[in-house]
Design a protein around this motif. Structure first.
Motif, PDB file in Angstrom:
ATOM      1  N   LYS A  83      -1.850   4.054   6.008  1.00 43.83           N
ATOM      2  CA  LYS A  83      -0.755   4.401   7.435  1.00 43.83           C
ATOM      3  C   LYS A  83      -1.752   5.594   8.094  1.00 43.83           C
ATOM      4  O   LYS A  83      -1.059   6.112   9.093  1.00 43.83           O
ATOM      5  N   GLU A  84      -2.080   6.550   7.000  1.00 46.61           N
ATOM      6  CA  GLU A  84      -2.455   7.705   7.610  1.00 46.61           C
ATOM      7  C   GLU A  84      -3.835   7.280   9.351  1.00 46.61           C
ATOM      8  O   GLU A  84      -3.559   8.332   9.840  1.00 46.61           O
ATOM      9  N   LEU A  85      -4.022   6.131   8.970  1.00 44.99           N
ATOM     10  CA  LEU A  85      -4.990   6.071   9.827  1.00 44.99           C
ATOM     11  C   LEU A  85      -4.504   5.009  10.857  1.00 44.99           C
ATOM     12  O   LEU A  85      -5.049   4.906  11.995  1.00 44.99           O
ATOM     13  N   LEU A  86      -2.972   4.677  11.387  1.00 43.20           N
ATOM     14  CA  LEU A  86      -2.765   3.955  12.223  1.00 43.20           C
ATOM     15  C   LEU A  86      -2.535   5.200  13.336  1.00 43.20           C
ATOM     16  O   LEU A  86      -2.735   4.157  14.701  1.00 43.20           O
ATOM     17  N   PRO A  87      -2.668   5.375  13.242  1.00 42.57           N
ATOM     18  CA  PRO A  87      -2.192   6.504  14.908  1.00 42.57           C
ATOM     19  C   PRO A  87      -3.673   6.410  15.694  1.00 42.57           C
ATOM     20  O   PRO A  87      -3.709   6.403  16.825  1.00 42.57           O
ATOM     21  N   ARG A  88      -4.906   6.372  15.719  1.00 41.17           N
ATOM     22  CA  ARG A  88      -5.928   6.377  15.243  1.00 41.17           C
ATOM     23  C   ARG A  88      -5.912   4.886  16.819  1.00 41.17           C
ATOM     24  O   ARG A  88      -6.961   4.752  17.277  1.00 41.17           O
ATOM     25  N   SER A  89      -4.989   3.862  16.482  1.00 43.86           N
ATOM     26  CA  SER A  89      -5.139   2.495  17.040  1.00 43.86           C
ATOM     27  C   SER A  89      -5.226   2.278  18.019  1.00 43.86           C
ATOM     28  O   SER A  89      -5.639   1.281  18.849  1.00 43.86           O
ATOM     29  N   ALA A  90      -4.085   3.063  19.723  1.00 50.95           N
ATOM     30  CA  ALA A  90      -4.425   3.167  20.959  1.00 50.95           C
ATOM     31  C   ALA A  90      -6.122   3.729  21.041  1.00 50.95           C
ATOM     32  O   ALA A  90      -6.170   2.764  22.371  1.00 50.95           O
ATOM     33  N   ALA A  91      -6.442   4.728  20.297  1.00 51.10           N
ATOM     34  CA  ALA A  91      -7.434   4.436  21.009  1.00 51.10           C
ATOM     35  C   ALA A  91      -8.799   3.561  20.742  1.00 51.10           C
ATOM     36  O   ALA A  91     -10.070   3.566  21.454  1.00 51.10           O
ATOM     37  N   LEU A  92      -8.672   3.438  19.436  1.00 49.70           N
ATOM     38  CA  LEU A  92      -9.293   2.227  19.121  1.00 49.70           C
ATOM     39  C   LEU A  92      -9.434   0.705  20.250  1.00 49.70           C
ATOM     40  O   LEU A  92     -10.247   0.027  21.033  1.00 49.70           O
ATOM     41  N   LEU A  93      -8.457   1.206  20.118  1.00 56.57           N
ATOM     42  CA  LEU A  93      -8.315  -0.649  21.866  1.00 56.57           C
ATOM     43  C   LEU A  93      -8.533  -0.157  23.215  1.00 56.57           C
ATOM     44  O   LEU A  93      -9.348  -0.719  23.287  1.00 56.57           O
ATOM     45  N   PHE A  94      -8.680   1.141  23.522  1.00 57.29           N
ATOM     46  CA  PHE A  94      -9.085   2.010  25.267  1.00 57.29           C
ATOM     47  C   PHE A  94     -10.733   2.161  24.370  1.00 57.29           C
ATOM     48  O   PHE A  94     -11.573   1.861  26.081  1.00 57.29           O
ATOM     49  N   ASN A  95     -11.048   2.380  23.012  1.00 58.53           N
ATOM     50  CA  ASN A  95     -12.437   2.851  23.451  1.00 58.53           C
ATOM     51  C   ASN A  95     -13.303   3.811  23.890  1.00 58.53           C
ATOM     52  O   ASN A  95     -14.822   3.083  24.791  1.00 58.53           O
ATOM     53  N   PRO A  96     -12.234   4.672  24.652  1.00 58.91           N
ATOM     54  CA  PRO A  96     -13.034   5.129  25.275  1.00 58.91           C
ATOM     55  C   PRO A  96     -14.312   6.194  24.588  1.00 58.91           C
ATOM     56  O   PRO A  96     -15.173   5.752  24.138  1.00 58.91           O
ATOM     57  N   SER A  97     -15.592   6.481  26.116  1.00 59.26           N
ATOM     58  CA  SER A  97     -16.812   7.340  25.437  1.00 59.26           C
ATOM     59  C   SER A  97     -16.552   8.562  24.521  1.00 59.26           C
ATOM     60  O   SER A  97     -15.367   8.971  24.840  1.00 59.26           O
TER      61      SER A  97
END
Length: 454
Positions: free
Chosen positions: A187-201
């Motif tokens: 669960k501590e890694l779930l907040p990274r989900s949005a960044a993984l989705l949009f996959n910025p540089s």
């Protein structure tokens, strides 16, 4: 990019050679890499996946989003409980913030975010509107997968491969079919989900579960099958993904249970590969408890990112300077060495982080640990002697036996600044001329944070 692609592929060794699913040599002898004509197991018969990380393999065998079993640790220890399901049916137990979302107009809904984590192609990443599934896995950069044998006859063995990736998933993969049985995101890694989705540089590598997955099993009746009172666990750290360690009970390969997750004050990034052993310790008069098998997990307290800067720190490291012993089943701390007075073994010289695995030795063959060796990023080598039957307060004696790096030098040069990231190797030798035995301790140094630095 923020998200690096990865995969898990299966090959066979025949006659000392790596061969593919068609029985052909899988490695190009001119390059040493997988040949372009190679086809790994689990890959469709008309596809040559060779060196292409995104083609074939377990990534091509992921279940459909609607049927995928994806869990997190959202309260219940039984990971298959509804409260742990990362699924549209469990929206009530999650918030937008849990997945790094804030409700902006250009963001997906909570349901869409969850479906994307389950493999739905909500952004049409493959530029094919006819497909709704994305077969994608993250990279296992530093993690090593663990293979667990549950039994079965030759040729039809019941084997599961547990693989961790930097998009934050722990995958349980059937070794026969390559299909994912289930996956788990802390669960501590779930907040990274949005960044993984949009996959910025991204200037820096993004990490999820980056630690080695260590298998632990006990076949009590030696029948080659995990059954009865046997157990099968996996233990792993996060490495650059965080400071936690997790232990899952995978005795039932289809029903994973969370044994524990641990992150205590003073721990650094959880780089240290867990060492599983047994220790004869008397906990009767102590606050600690120990499982009946007296099985423990021994770890270095971690890595302090202060060492990402080549200049050697002039002060003590802020985190990671310690050695910790945990109960295998409960995760409760049994014993600890550190420089603070609350440690069971207080050592003023323990000023540097210990990201390496702790080497544990049974010297007398009684199946209990007698000796531990460790090394730190200051180039110090440590020896610890375990006194069988003692309580935690007097269980271990030890200290520094060698200073091979910058620690102890006021103004070290670059050449004197040697850091240790790997476990010492220890070998027993016989000196026939002097009729004595001795242990040879062998260790290598380097700079893991900047491996190309001279």
């Amino acid at each position: 990019k923020y998200h690096w692609p990865g995969n898990l592929k299966k090959y066979r060794i025949s006659g000392g050679e790596i061969v593919d699913a068609d029985g052909q040599s899988a490695v190009d002898p001119l390059t040493g890499f997988f040949a372009g004509s190679a086809r790994s197991f689990w890959t469709d018969s008309d596809v040559d996946d060779g060196p292409d990380v995104e083609v074939g393999g377990a990534a091509s065998r992921l279940p459909a989003p609607g049927s995928r079993k994806l869990y997190t640790n959202n309260g219940a220890t039984n990971l298959t409980a509804l409260s742990n399901a990362v699924a549209p049916a469990n929206l009530a137990n999650f918030s937008l913030a849990d997945f790094g979302l804030n409700g902006a107009a250009d963001e997906p809904t909570l349901e869409a975010m969850i479906n994307w984590l389950r493999g739905a192609d909500i952004l049409d990443e493959d530029s094919d509107p006819d497909t709704t599934q994305r077969n994608s896995m993250g990279d296992p950069l530093h993690s090593q997968p663990a293979t667990m044998f549950y039994g079965g006859e030759p040729g039809s063995e019941d084997i599961v491969v547990y693989m961790a990736t930097n998009d934050g998933y722990l995958h349980a993969v059937d070794a026969q079919t390559g299909e994912e049985l289930w996956s788990f995101i802390p669960k501590e890694l779930l907040p990274r989900s949005a960044a993984l989705l949009f996959n910025p540089s991204s200037q820096f590598k993004s990490y999820g579960i980056d630690g080695v997955v260590v298998p632990v099993f006990l076949d009590r009746d030696d029948n080659g099958v995990i059954d009865g009172d046997d157990f099968a666990y996996i233990v792993f750290g996060m490495r650059r993904g965080g400071s936690s360690y997790y232990a899952l009970d995978v005795t039932d390969k289809n029903s994973p249970q969370l044994l524990w997750n641990v992150s205590r004050p003073g721990m650094g990034q959880s780089w240290s590969r867990p060492t599983i052993t047994r220790v004869n310790v008397n906990v009767d008069d102590d606050a600690a408890t120990l499982n009946d098998d007296q099985a423990v997990v021994i770890i270095g307290a971690g890595y302090d990112p202060v060492h990402d800067t080549p200049t050697y720190p002039g002060t003590d490291d802020n985190s990671g300077a310690g050695v910790i012993m945990l109960d295998l089943v409960s995760g409760e701390e049994i014993w600890r060495a550190g420089r603070d007075m609350a440690a069971d073994l207080t050592l003023e010289d323990m000023t540097r982080a210990i990201p390496s695995q702790i080497r544990v030795i049974d010297l007398d063959g009684d199946r209990y640990a007698d000796r531990m060796y460790a090394a730190d990023v200051g180039g110090q080598v440590w020896r610890f002697d375990i006194i069988a039957g003692n309580p935690p307060a007097t269980l271990v004696n030890g200290g520094v036996i060698a200073q091979l790096g910058a620690e102890g030098i006021d103004s070290p040069t670059a050449g004197e600044t040697r850091r240790v990231y790997n476990a010492p190797d220890v070998a027993l030798f016989l000196d026939a001329a002097q009729n004595r035995r001795f242990l040879s301790i062998n260790i290598g140094t380097g700079y893991r944070a900047h491996p190309l630095d001279t």
